[in-house]
Design an enzyme around this catalytic site. Structure first.
Site, PDB file in Angstrom:
ATOM      1  N   GLY A   8       0.857  -1.062  -0.113  1.00  0.00           N
ATOM      2  CA  GLY A   8      -0.189  -0.258   0.012  1.00  0.00           C
ATOM      3  C   GLY A   8       1.004   1.087   0.044  1.00  0.00           C
ATOM      4  N   PHE A   9       2.198   1.265   0.539  1.00  0.00           N
ATOM      5  CA  PHE A   9       2.922   2.324   0.731  1.00  0.00           C
ATOM      6  C   PHE A   9       4.239   2.510  -0.164  1.00  0.00           C
ATOM      7  CE2 PHE A   9       0.966   2.176   4.821  1.00  0.00           C
ATOM      8  CZ  PHE A   9      -0.151   3.162   4.490  1.00  0.00           C
ATOM      9  N   ASP A  48      -4.302  -5.134  10.973  1.00  0.00           N
ATOM     10  CA  ASP A  48      -4.348  -5.461   9.542  1.00  0.00           C
ATOM     11  C   ASP A  48      -3.942  -6.849   9.267  1.00  0.00           C
ATOM     12  OD1 ASP A  48      -4.586  -4.942   6.911  1.00  0.00           O
ATOM     13  OD2 ASP A  48      -2.934  -4.131   6.577  1.00  0.00           O
TER      14      ASP A  48
END
Length: 676
Positions: A361-362, A476
């Site tokens: 995601g990053f 998560d």
């Protein structure tokens, strides 16, 4: 008066005399400790075993023996009187010192352990070991020894004491990785502070990389790091830390790569108690040390705060930014593990596309190899990410404090210019989703492996919730964040969303909802409430995915109609008395019915709608390991989908937003939502 007590001493003298032609006069070496574990396994002076032992020790201490590597093994005789032995010299000593130390230990062996078949002698410069068993290429933990300085760290500030322990522990563990990956199984490290910290770790070179690393990690955990110096010995490995140079820096200079220098800037010093006297015989030598503890990297923390402030002024978002918690100061825990950007760039071949392992995601993840041969996973956060700086700081803060075989280990980080990089241990077998959701890869994970993975994930979460020094909520947990090691050992990864709880804290609220669709608990997705039970819900979903090979985010059919997502589908199968229809066809013909049924039952307990109904992770681990524990009847799960399209869909319809806005579907890890 009886003279029986003289027999061992006379035997020692006669034995030493019998070896004297093979060994020149030697200097005295200080005996640190010894182990003669069994008083039952003994031999007599006139036995075949004793004859073989003399042959073995003569061979090991002979001037014709090879001392260049500092390690030698030998075997003498035939079973049942066979003797196997070895010596290990400290990796920095010269051949001459090694030879003399071995010769000295051979002469002393019957003084310390007369008639014993299994013996370990520890000296500062060498170790001598022999046994009636095969001890080669095998890790042994029996016969350990610990030598600690008699003085504790003297400080009224417990945080400073903890920071010192973190510094020593993290640096020793990094050195252990380097040693395990070297051919000599030896590594030293010097941490640059106003008063330097010196560390040494070593294994017998006949061990595998994995065995060496496990042995060293166990030895590091065996030391009380509240002392100002110490060492721990196993017959297969040893570790030591001091604040003075106790090894030959010239001889070991090549083992400390210049590419991995500590970058911390200490601001304060810790007052230490004076060192005690040194005991020379039988009790071991205490370390006369004064150790400096690296305290918070204030400049680094200020850089983070300034960066956050600038971005807050430049960017308006649809959610309220959470301030960094007080634990942000703890980013300095990993200060001694800061990597140089050029070293990382070289290790990844300038972030070459062929070294790319994946994308999160990053940012992107690359495989890197340092000159020493150590393989790492390099997570390079995207420069354009609007959220990554928070997660970067959070991950360093959280993971630097954690050590568990079911958690991916942080080796270090890099913060230079606009680069934000995390360096992890390299886990070769990719993530769990790569296997369970791929029709061609599913068969590689039979039920035995999947059951082991479920247990490993459970133990990793239990460590986060209860067994670590901190209480940590992952937030998560998903198949993509479970990596698989060499032996398919599960390792929980990606702590960018994790939150640290205080000592008496059991839950928290946030307006910044983060996570992955399908794994988030109802109370978290709807109200921003998260607790340990939020992770329990995610674990339950994971277990169902592991058993079925199906994604929770998909919709499944039952009797020609929609049965909802995986959780709802499983509940319907359970209610109909046919839960085993959930089993992945790739191993359907080879599994234990009671294990699979119990895992499905436990998973349904984990995904119950009410958080208080879900079991704790400690209870879950007990349920998985003890089949005699009775399981409660599960209640209807959260996010329950009804069969009719005209009926309400349980809790989902209460949300003021569409599920597509709630969060991403499995392949991204972040979402911003403002609930009512």
């Amino acid at each position: 008066m009886s003279f029986f007590w003289l027999f061992p001493f006379l035997l020692h003298l006669s034995f030493a005399d019998s070896l004297s032609p093979l060994s020149a006069p030697v200097q005295n070496f200080i005996h640190l400790n010894h182990s003669c574990p069994s008083s039952i396994l003994t031999y007599s002076r006139n036995s075949t075993y004793f004859t073989n032992l003399k042959t073995l020790l003569s061979s090991l201490s002979s001037r014709n023996a090879s001392y260049s590597t500092g390690f030698q093994t030998a075997t003498a005789g035939q079973a049942p009187d066979r003797v196997t032995g070895l010596f290990l010299c400290r990796g920095d000593v010269s051949q001459e010192v090694c030879r003399n130390c071995v010769a000295f230990s051979v002469k002393e062996t019957l003084y310390w352990c007369p008639y014993n078949k299994e013996v370990v002698l520890y000296y500062d410069e060498c170790m001598l070991r022999y046994s009636h068993r095969n001890i080669l290429s095998t890790v042994t933990y029996d016969g350990s020894a610990i030598l600690l300085n008699g003085a504790n760290i003297s400080s009224s500030n417990q945080n400073q004491v903890d920071e010192f322990r973190d510094l020593v522990s993290s640096t020793l563990n990094l050195a252990a990785v380097e040693a395990a990956n070297s051919s000599k199984k030896f590594y030293t490290r010097k941490v640059i502070t106003p008063q330097p910290l010196y560390l040494l770790v070593q294994c017998t070179p006949d061990l595998t990389r994995q065995d060496c690393l496990r042995c060293l990690q166990k030895s590091i955990k065996g030391m009380s790091l509240y002392r100002i110096g110490g060492r721990f010995f196993y017959p297969s490995c040893n570790s030591r830390y001091e604040n003075y140079s106790f090894y030959n820096e010239t001889a070991t200079r090549s083992s400390s790569p210049p590419s991995l220098p500590p970058r911390s800037t200490p601001q304060q010093q810790l007052k230490l108690a004076p060192p005690p006297l040194i005991s020379e015989r039988g009790k071991g030598r205490n370390s006369s040390v004064i150790i400096v503890v690296v305290v918070p990297i204030i400049a680094l923390l200020l850089l983070f705060v300034a960066f956050f402030s600038l971005r807050a002024k430049k960017t308006r978002t649809n959610y309220e930014r959470e301030p960094l918690t007080e634990e942000s100061d703890d980013i300095t825990t990993a200060g001694s593990l800061q990597f140089d950007f050029k070293a990382i760039e070289a290790a990844t071949n300038k972030f070459c596309e062929t070294n790319k392992l994946g994308q999160g995601g990053f940012g992107e993840v690359y495989k890197g190899i340092f000159p020493s041969g150590v393989q790492v996973a390099v997570k390079r956060l995207s420069k354009t990410s609007g959220q990554g700086e928070r997660e970067f700081a959070n991950e360093v803060i959280v993971v630097a404090k954690l050590q568990h075989r079911n958690l991916v280990r942080l080796l270090g980080f890099c913060l230079e210019r606009d680069e934000r990089i995390l360096v992890y241990e390299f886990v070769p077998n990719k993530s769990l989703d790569y296997f369970i959701f791929d029709s061609t890869m599913q068969s590689l994970l039979d039920w035995t492996r999947r059951y082991k993975i479920i247990g490993g994930i459970a133990r990793g979460i239990l460590y986060l919730h209860q067994d670590s020094r901190l209480t940590i909520i992952h937030r998560d947990l998903k198949a993509g964040n479970i990596l698989l090691g060499d032996d398919m050992n599960a390792k929980i990864a990606d702590f960018g969303m994790a939150r640290i709880f205080g000592m008496d804290q059991t839950e928290a609220n946030t307006r910044r909802i983060v996570g992955t669709y399908g794994y988030m608990s109802p109370e978290y997705a709807m109200y921003g409430q998260f607790s340990m039970k939020s992770d329990v819900y995610s674990f339950g979903v994971l277990v169902l995915e592991i058993i079925s090979g199906k994604k929770n985010s998909n919709v499944y059919q039952m009797d020609g109609t929609s049965a909802g997502n995986l959780v709802t589908y499983t509940w319907r199968l359970w209610s109909n008395g046919s839960p085993l229809e959930l089993v992945d066809p790739s191993f359907r013909d080879n599994y234990r019915i009671n294990e699979v049924s119990r895992c499905i039952h436990i998973a349904l307990l984990c995904v119950q709608e009410e958080a208080e109904d879900r079991p704790t992770m400690s209870a879950i681990v007990q349920m998985l390991t003890t089949s005699s524990i009775a399981l409660a009847v599960p209640q209807r799960p959260g996010f329950f989908f009804r069969s009719s399209k005209h009926e309400q869909v349980g809790l989902v319809d209460r949300l003021s937003i569409n599920t597509s806005a709630l969060c991403s579907v499995d392949d991204a890890s972040i979402t911003n939502v403002t609930p009512r």
